[in-house]
Design a protein around this motif. Structure first.
Motif, PDB file in Angstrom:
ATOM      1  N   UNK A 185       0.841  -1.157   0.023  1.00 41.60           N
ATOM      2  CA  UNK A 185       0.098   0.006  -0.015  1.00 41.60           C
ATOM      3  C   UNK A 185       0.885   1.197   0.123  1.00 41.60           C
ATOM      4  N   UNK A 186       0.448   2.283  -0.710  1.00 40.07           N
ATOM      5  CA  UNK A 186       1.214   3.471  -1.002  1.00 40.07           C
ATOM      6  C   UNK A 186       0.468   4.507  -0.427  1.00 40.07           C
ATOM      7  N   UNK A 187       0.511   5.809  -0.393  1.00 38.25           N
ATOM      8  CA  UNK A 187      -0.252   6.777   0.278  1.00 38.25           C
ATOM      9  C   UNK A 187      -0.216   8.054  -0.598  1.00 38.25           C
ATOM     10  N   UNK A 188      -1.257   8.922  -0.627  1.00 37.75           N
ATOM     11  CA  UNK A 188      -1.141  10.152  -1.469  1.00 37.75           C
ATOM     12  C   UNK A 188      -0.874  11.270  -0.544  1.00 37.75           C
ATOM     13  N   UNK A 189      -0.632  10.997   0.915  1.00 39.15           N
ATOM     14  CA  UNK A 189      -0.359  11.916   1.850  1.00 39.15           C
ATOM     15  C   UNK A 189       0.685  12.823   1.390  1.00 39.15           C
ATOM     16  N   UNK A 190       0.805  14.053   2.055  1.00 34.22           N
ATOM     17  CA  UNK A 190       2.109  15.022   2.036  1.00 34.22           C
ATOM     18  C   UNK A 190       1.943  15.838   3.096  1.00 34.22           C
ATOM     19  N   UNK A 191       3.251  16.384   3.682  1.00 34.90           N
ATOM     20  CA  UNK A 191       3.146  17.370   4.873  1.00 34.90           C
ATOM     21  C   UNK A 191       4.444  18.212   4.744  1.00 34.90           C
ATOM     22  N   UNK A 192       4.518  19.122   5.521  1.00 44.26           N
ATOM     23  CA  UNK A 192       5.334  19.969   5.943  1.00 44.26           C
ATOM     24  C   UNK A 192       6.052  19.792   7.300  1.00 44.26           C
ATOM     25  N   UNK A 193       7.299  19.744   7.179  1.00 47.49           N
ATOM     26  CA  UNK A 193       8.104  19.747   8.569  1.00 47.49           C
ATOM     27  C   UNK A 193       8.727  21.189   8.660  1.00 47.49           C
ATOM     28  N   UNK A 194       8.308  22.118   9.803  1.00 46.79           N
ATOM     29  CA  UNK A 194       9.131  23.330   9.917  1.00 46.79           C
ATOM     30  C   UNK A 194      10.157  23.277  11.046  1.00 46.79           C
ATOM     31  N   UNK A 195      11.532  23.307  10.320  1.00 51.70           N
ATOM     32  CA  UNK A 195      12.596  23.165  11.670  1.00 51.70           C
ATOM     33  C   UNK A 195      12.498  24.078  12.463  1.00 51.70           C
ATOM     34  N   UNK A 196      12.093  25.446  12.344  1.00 53.08           N
ATOM     35  CA  UNK A 196      12.152  26.507  13.405  1.00 53.08           C
ATOM     36  C   UNK A 196      11.333  26.105  14.628  1.00 53.08           C
ATOM     37  N   UNK A 197      10.275  25.210  14.356  1.00 55.14           N
ATOM     38  CA  UNK A 197       9.215  24.948  15.471  1.00 55.14           C
ATOM     39  C   UNK A 197       9.325  23.483  15.772  1.00 55.14           C
ATOM     40  N   UNK A 198       9.729  22.753  14.722  1.00 58.50           N
ATOM     41  CA  UNK A 198       9.411  21.201  14.980  1.00 58.50           C
ATOM     42  C   UNK A 198       8.271  20.562  14.693  1.00 58.50           C
ATOM     43  N   UNK A 199       7.346  21.371  13.969  1.00 59.32           N
ATOM     44  CA  UNK A 199       5.956  20.915  13.722  1.00 59.32           C
ATOM     45  C   UNK A 199       5.681  20.507  12.551  1.00 59.32           C
ATOM     46  N   UNK A 200       4.837  19.507  12.237  1.00 63.24           N
ATOM     47  CA  UNK A 200       4.292  18.849  11.070  1.00 63.24           C
ATOM     48  C   UNK A 200       3.118  19.407  10.757  1.00 63.24           C
ATOM     49  N   UNK A 201       2.785  19.850   9.507  1.00 59.68           N
ATOM     50  CA  UNK A 201       1.593  20.296   9.008  1.00 59.68           C
ATOM     51  C   UNK A 201       1.135  19.564   7.781  1.00 59.68           C
ATOM     52  N   UNK A 202       0.091  19.134   7.771  1.00 61.84           N
ATOM     53  CA  UNK A 202      -0.405  18.321   6.595  1.00 61.84           C
ATOM     54  C   UNK A 202      -0.909  19.501   5.274  1.00 61.84           C
ATOM     55  N   UNK A 203      -0.690  19.096   4.266  1.00 55.82           N
ATOM     56  CA  UNK A 203      -0.832  19.801   3.172  1.00 55.82           C
ATOM     57  C   UNK A 203      -1.752  18.924   2.385  1.00 55.82           C
ATOM     58  N   UNK A 204      -2.105  19.593   1.028  1.00 56.81           N
ATOM     59  CA  UNK A 204      -3.290  18.765   0.261  1.00 56.81           C
ATOM     60  C   UNK A 204      -2.456  17.615  -0.387  1.00 56.81           C
ATOM     61  N   UNK A 205      -3.425  16.464  -0.561  1.00 56.74           N
ATOM     62  CA  UNK A 205      -3.004  15.084  -0.958  1.00 56.74           C
ATOM     63  C   UNK A 205      -2.610  15.292  -2.478  1.00 56.74           C
ATOM     64  N   UNK A 206      -1.786  14.325  -2.928  1.00 59.90           N
ATOM     65  CA  UNK A 206      -1.495  13.895  -4.187  1.00 59.90           C
ATOM     66  C   UNK A 206      -2.629  13.524  -5.004  1.00 59.90           C
ATOM     67  N   UNK A 207      -2.666  13.625  -6.068  1.00 65.68           N
ATOM     68  CA  UNK A 207      -3.754  13.348  -7.079  1.00 65.68           C
ATOM     69  C   UNK A 207      -3.533  11.656  -7.199  1.00 65.68           C
ATOM     70  N   UNK A 208      -2.271  11.173  -7.117  1.00 64.84           N
ATOM     71  CA  UNK A 208      -2.197   9.613  -6.967  1.00 64.84           C
ATOM     72  C   UNK A 208      -1.395   9.290  -6.073  1.00 64.84           C
TER      73      UNK A 208
END
Length: 434
Positions: free
Chosen positions: A126-149
């Motif tokens: 199984x693969x995923x269409x999810x993507x996210x951003x890691x912000x080094x200055x805060x250590x936070x992960x934030x979800x962004x819009x999913x891939x189309x595939x």
């Protein structure tokens, strides 16, 4: 930055490539050079009036596979309190885990300093269409819009306008993709970037050229052979961009590397139905693919890494058959033996650091691919062959991870698979401080 331009031009002259340099946008080439070769830009930090360029940290699209951004609807863990704190001691530290374990994805450093983590394998088939951003200055992960595939074993290339081009990969075992899509950081969404005209592929390579185009090379439609085909993508602001056939390689190359050396794309190693290649070939915008150099890599290489050093030399390390390494000197167009790693590695990551240094981490330890390393080592080019020194151990053995050099000069290692532990997908995140 002005001294960097002069250095680039001097190296191009020495390598006999000034004709190519005269045909490109030097500012654009310099920006690209800084993104993909942060150590060189670091050394240029003292130029008067250009101090802002010292923070460029390179393009993590070719750094290797690993990382996890979490599900598209999950903002992710905020990271530990130390993520945004003061200087860390030299060595490895553990950051907050990511929400969903995965491997075979990409991690790309954006202009603003965030790390975009895309796709990957999240279960056996199984693969995923999810993507996210890691912000080094805060250590936070934030979800962004999913891939189309959903996809894994794709490439992700940072474009000149800070968008990210994701190409190919596998949606599932035996189901490789010819599609491409593009991430816009201003909207945090994805859109189609068309279809590769030369066909579907995974485990290929991609590199940003001085022209701003992206060259996609080789790979495979399955695990049994290597493709001869290549393609060239031209981005268009606010649109899908265009693709053309970029010509044919001399030999098929799956799990190869492609590096930009003095403005020229150099394809190294890979495998095909004959076996692992010990050859290289180059791509010139006006001349296509040039004749290969054989027997320059010492052994056939697949699952190796190719890393551009501060000096402009290229370090090729590892393979399925040993721990050897070689150096390419573009000013002389010659290959030479480098010191060998302490252990055999393939499928590892190799991240450039300032001062002609490279951090190598993890990877398989044997050809049957039943064990992986948790160790890391540092290559230092302080003599003709350089030397290796131990760089400590990560929290666990891993392969299929990513290693991304941040603007701080530290290296962010994300996810992967613990092969020694039975192939468990990892959600651990670690930071190496030089």
């Amino acid at each position: 930055m002005r001294s960097l331009v002069r250095i680039m031009m001097a190296v191009l002259v020495a390598a006999g490539l000034l004709g190519i340099a005269s045909c490109i946008d030097v500012d654009g080439a310099t920006n690209k050079w800084c993104r993909e070769n942060p150590g060189i830009c670091d050394d240029d930090a003292g130029d008067a009036g250009d101090a802002g360029d010292a923070g460029d940290a390179g393009d993590a699209g070719d750094a290797g596979d690993a990382g996890d951004a979490g599900d598209a609807g999950d903002a992710g863990d905020a990271g530990d309190a130390g993520d945004a704190g003061g200087p860390r001691p030299t060595g490895w530290s553990t950051l907050q885990t990511i929400p969903v374990p995965r491997s075979g994805h990409t991690a790309t450093l954006l202009e603003h300093g965030g790390v975009l983590v895309v796709g990957g394998r999240v279960a056996a088939d199984s693969t995923t269409d999810t993507a996210g951003l890691y912000e080094p200055s805060t250590g936070a992960w934030t979800a962004v819009g999913p891939l189309t595939t959903p996809r894994m074993d794709h490439t992700a290339t940072l474009l000149s306008d800070d968008r990210v081009l994701v190409v190919g990969g596998s949606q599932a075992p035996g189901n490789d993709l010819a599609s491409a899509e593009i991430y816009d950081p201003s909207t945090k969404t994805w859109s189609s970037a068309g279809t590769i005209p030369t066909g579907k592929r995974s485990a290929h390579a991609a590199v940003l050229l001085p022209s701003g185009q992206v060259l996609v090379v080789g790979g495979g439609e399955n695990a049994g052979g290597g493709l001869l085909t290549t393609a060239l993508y031209t981005p268009t602001a606010g649109a899908a961009g265009t693709w053309v056939d970029a010509g044919t390689l001399a030999v098929g190359r799956n799990t190869l590397t492609v590096s930009l050396v003095n403005g020229v794309a150099l394809a190294v190693g890979g495998y095909n139905n004959v076996g692992a290649e010990n050859s290289t070939e180059t791509y010139l915008p006006d001349g296509g693919w040039q004749p290969i150099q054989r027997s320059v890599l010492g052994v056939g290489r697949q699952g190796h890494t190719a890393t551009l050093l501060t000096s402009g030399k290229l370090l090729v390390a590892g393979s399925k058959v040993g721990n050897t390494a070689v150096l390419f000197d573009p000013t002389q167009s010659t290959w030479s033996s480098a010191s060998s790693m302490s252990v055999p590695r393939f499928g590892h990551t190799a991240t450039p650091l300032a001062g002609d240094k490279v951090l190598v981490a993890g990877g398989f330890s044997n050809a049957p691919e039943t064990a992986a390393h948790g160790t890391a080592e540092l290559f230092i080019l302080d003599s003709p062959a350089g030397r290796w020194t131990q760089a400590g151990s990560m929290s666990t053995s891993r392969v299929g991870h990513t290693a991304t050099r941040l603007g701080t000069g530290e290296v962010l290692v994300i996810g992967g698979t613990d092969v020694e532990g039975g192939g468990n997908l990892l959600n651990t995140v670690q930071l190496y401080t030089p």
